[in-house]
Design a protein around this motif. Sequence first.
Motif, PDB file in Angstrom:
ATOM      1  N   GLY A 179       0.820  -1.197   0.000  1.00  0.00           N
ATOM      2  CA  GLY A 179       0.000   0.000   0.000  1.00  0.00           C
ATOM      3  C   GLY A 179       0.855   1.249   0.000  1.00  0.00           C
ATOM      4  O   GLY A 179       2.077   1.201  -0.164  1.00  0.00           O
ATOM      5  N   THR A 180       0.201   2.374   0.187  1.00  0.00           N
ATOM      6  CA  THR A 180       0.898   3.660   0.203  1.00  0.00           C
ATOM      7  C   THR A 180       1.869   3.717   1.379  1.00  0.00           C
ATOM      8  O   THR A 180       1.520   3.361   2.505  1.00  0.00           O
ATOM      9  CB  THR A 180      -0.110   4.810   0.311  1.00  0.00           C
ATOM     10  N   ALA A 181       3.079   4.177   1.087  1.00  0.00           N
ATOM     11  CA  ALA A 181       4.093   4.362   2.127  1.00  0.00           C
ATOM     12  C   ALA A 181       4.387   5.844   2.278  1.00  0.00           C
ATOM     13  O   ALA A 181       4.594   6.553   1.290  1.00  0.00           O
ATOM     14  CB  ALA A 181       5.370   3.601   1.777  1.00  0.00           C
ATOM     15  N   ALA A 182       4.385   6.323   3.520  1.00  0.00           N
ATOM     16  CA  ALA A 182       4.633   7.735   3.805  1.00  0.00           C
ATOM     17  C   ALA A 182       6.035   7.922   4.371  1.00  0.00           C
ATOM     18  O   ALA A 182       6.402   7.263   5.351  1.00  0.00           O
ATOM     19  CB  ALA A 182       3.607   8.270   4.792  1.00  0.00           C
ATOM     20  N   PRO A 183       6.841   8.808   3.783  1.00  0.00           N
ATOM     21  CA  PRO A 183       8.191   9.045   4.295  1.00  0.00           C
ATOM     22  C   PRO A 183       8.185  10.032   5.470  1.00  0.00           C
ATOM     23  O   PRO A 183       7.656  11.135   5.368  1.00  0.00           O
ATOM     24  CB  PRO A 183       8.928   9.629   3.092  1.00  0.00           C
ATOM     25  N   LEU A 184       8.775   9.616   6.576  1.00  0.00           N
ATOM     26  CA  LEU A 184       8.890  10.481   7.756  1.00  0.00           C
ATOM     27  C   LEU A 184      10.288  10.281   8.349  1.00  0.00           C
ATOM     28  O   LEU A 184      10.456   9.689   9.403  1.00  0.00           O
ATOM     29  CB  LEU A 184       7.808  10.132   8.782  1.00  0.00           C
ATOM     30  N   PRO A 185      11.327  10.772   7.657  1.00  0.00           N
ATOM     31  CA  PRO A 185      12.718  10.488   8.045  1.00  0.00           C
ATOM     32  C   PRO A 185      13.230  11.362   9.177  1.00  0.00           C
ATOM     33  O   PRO A 185      14.260  12.040   9.056  1.00  0.00           O
ATOM     34  CB  PRO A 185      13.477  10.736   6.739  1.00  0.00           C
ATOM     35  N   LEU A 186      12.527  11.323  10.309  1.00  0.00           N
ATOM     36  CA  LEU A 186      12.942  12.084  11.484  1.00  0.00           C
ATOM     37  C   LEU A 186      13.609  11.137  12.468  1.00  0.00           C
ATOM     38  O   LEU A 186      13.009  10.145  12.886  1.00  0.00           O
ATOM     39  CB  LEU A 186      11.737  12.755  12.149  1.00  0.00           C
ATOM     40  N   ASN A 187      14.836  11.433  12.845  1.00  0.00           N
ATOM     41  CA  ASN A 187      15.545  10.594  13.810  1.00  0.00           C
ATOM     42  C   ASN A 187      15.041  10.839  15.226  1.00  0.00           C
ATOM     43  O   ASN A 187      14.608  11.940  15.575  1.00  0.00           O
ATOM     44  CB  ASN A 187      17.045  10.870  13.752  1.00  0.00           C
ATOM     45  N   ASN A 188      15.103   9.793  16.050  1.00  0.00           N
ATOM     46  CA  ASN A 188      14.767   9.886  17.481  1.00  0.00           C
ATOM     47  C   ASN A 188      13.332  10.359  17.717  1.00  0.00           C
ATOM     48  O   ASN A 188      13.067  11.102  18.669  1.00  0.00           O
ATOM     49  CB  ASN A 188      15.753  10.804  18.202  1.00  0.00           C
ATOM     50  N   LEU A 189      12.419   9.947  16.871  1.00  0.00           N
ATOM     51  CA  LEU A 189      11.009  10.283  17.066  1.00  0.00           C
ATOM     52  C   LEU A 189      10.480   9.402  18.185  1.00  0.00           C
ATOM     53  O   LEU A 189      10.338   8.179  18.023  1.00  0.00           O
ATOM     54  CB  LEU A 189      10.236  10.055  15.775  1.00  0.00           C
ATOM     55  N   ASP A 190      10.208  10.000  19.336  1.00  0.00           N
ATOM     56  CA  ASP A 190       9.909   9.179  20.503  1.00  0.00           C
ATOM     57  C   ASP A 190       8.416   8.906  20.653  1.00  0.00           C
ATOM     58  O   ASP A 190       7.580   9.473  19.957  1.00  0.00           O
ATOM     59  CB  ASP A 190      10.504   9.795  21.774  1.00  0.00           C
ATOM     60  N   THR A 191       8.107   8.027  21.605  1.00  0.00           N
ATOM     61  CA  THR A 191       6.713   7.609  21.791  1.00  0.00           C
ATOM     62  C   THR A 191       5.846   8.739  22.319  1.00  0.00           C
ATOM     63  O   THR A 191       4.631   8.725  22.125  1.00  0.00           O
ATOM     64  CB  THR A 191       6.636   6.404  22.744  1.00  0.00           C
ATOM     65  N   ASP A 192       6.434   9.728  23.001  1.00  0.00           N
ATOM     66  CA  ASP A 192       5.662  10.889  23.456  1.00  0.00           C
ATOM     67  C   ASP A 192       5.180  11.706  22.263  1.00  0.00           C
ATOM     68  O   ASP A 192       4.118  12.346  22.322  1.00  0.00           O
ATOM     69  CB  ASP A 192       6.512  11.780  24.365  1.00  0.00           C
ATOM     70  N   GLN A 193       5.966  11.721  21.197  1.00  0.00           N
ATOM     71  CA  GLN A 193       5.547  12.423  19.979  1.00  0.00           C
ATOM     72  C   GLN A 193       4.591  11.570  19.147  1.00  0.00           C
ATOM     73  O   GLN A 193       3.660  12.092  18.539  1.00  0.00           O
ATOM     74  CB  GLN A 193       6.781  12.786  19.146  1.00  0.00           C
ATOM     75  N   ILE A 194       4.839  10.275  19.131  1.00  0.00           N
ATOM     76  CA  ILE A 194       3.939   9.388  18.382  1.00  0.00           C
ATOM     77  C   ILE A 194       2.547   9.394  19.010  1.00  0.00           C
ATOM     78  O   ILE A 194       1.534   9.435  18.309  1.00  0.00           O
ATOM     79  CB  ILE A 194       4.504   7.956  18.344  1.00  0.00           C
ATOM     80  N   MET A 195       2.490   9.373  20.341  1.00  0.00           N
ATOM     81  CA  MET A 195       1.208   9.394  21.053  1.00  0.00           C
ATOM     82  C   MET A 195       1.320  10.301  22.267  1.00  0.00           C
ATOM     83  O   MET A 195       1.731   9.874  23.349  1.00  0.00           O
ATOM     84  CB  MET A 195       0.811   7.972  21.470  1.00  0.00           C
ATOM     85  N   PRO A 196       0.983  11.589  22.123  1.00  0.00           N
ATOM     86  CA  PRO A 196       1.112  12.541  23.232  1.00  0.00           C
ATOM     87  C   PRO A 196       0.259  12.164  24.447  1.00  0.00           C
ATOM     88  O   PRO A 196      -0.777  11.505  24.323  1.00  0.00           O
ATOM     89  CB  PRO A 196       0.630  13.858  22.605  1.00  0.00           C
ATOM     90  N   LYS A 197       0.688  12.639  25.592  1.00  0.00           N
ATOM     91  CA  LYS A 197       0.098  12.245  26.869  1.00  0.00           C
ATOM     92  C   LYS A 197      -1.374  12.582  27.001  1.00  0.00           C
ATOM     93  O   LYS A 197      -2.113  11.882  27.710  1.00  0.00           O
ATOM     94  CB  LYS A 197       0.871  12.903  28.013  1.00  0.00           C
TER      95      LYS A 197
END
Length: 211
Positions: free
Chosen positions: A9-27
């Motif tokens: 399927g569609t792939a989205a590029p997000l080449p950010l290093n050290n993307l942490d879980t707090d950013q993936i799913m904020p509190k």
Amino acid sequence: MAKPFAISGTAAPLPLNNLDTDQIMPKQFLLGIDKSGLAKGVLYDLRYDEDGQPREGFVLNQPQYADAKILVAGSNFGCGSSREHAVWGLQQAGFEAVIAPSYGEIFYFNSTNNRLLVVTLPLDQVEALVAELENSSDKRVVIDVDNEVVVSPSGKRYEFSLPTRQKQMLVEGLDMVSMTLRDADRIAAFEVEHARARPWCGIDLPAQQHR
């Protein structure tokens, strides 16, 4: 013979290093007592501005990536806290796989236990895949799990490897609990033998197992 298993399927590029879980799913999206409603929180502060309006330049707000099933990410993806909600949110948002050079260890195992495919490729291959996605109108990527190959929009093939247990869980549709229960008889037999060999441990066996 097992049915061939692949994610495409569609792939989205997000080449950010050290993307942490707090950013993936904020509190602020962790207030519920179940797994529901987490899709809205995925990468929220990157997707929306202070007024709650979509950031026009962010990749997942662009129409060509609206139905993305695969995220092509930077190094150390999912580092930070151990919140499993990051995995659940990605899945609820429609993602079935992440491709990255490396992962936060806890995020990696949370993903495998919940059947979110995490593919590890060398940095140069991830960078080549990102460049292709950013510069091509074709955004479709195929992850052939059986043969452990990622196929880019132009047909380039990148080999990866999966641990046997993770691969089996994906192909056979098993989560961590159901995978463990397949060995229920062996576990029960071990408990019986352990109790009989070490009675001083005070382990009680069911009545039928004392005979």
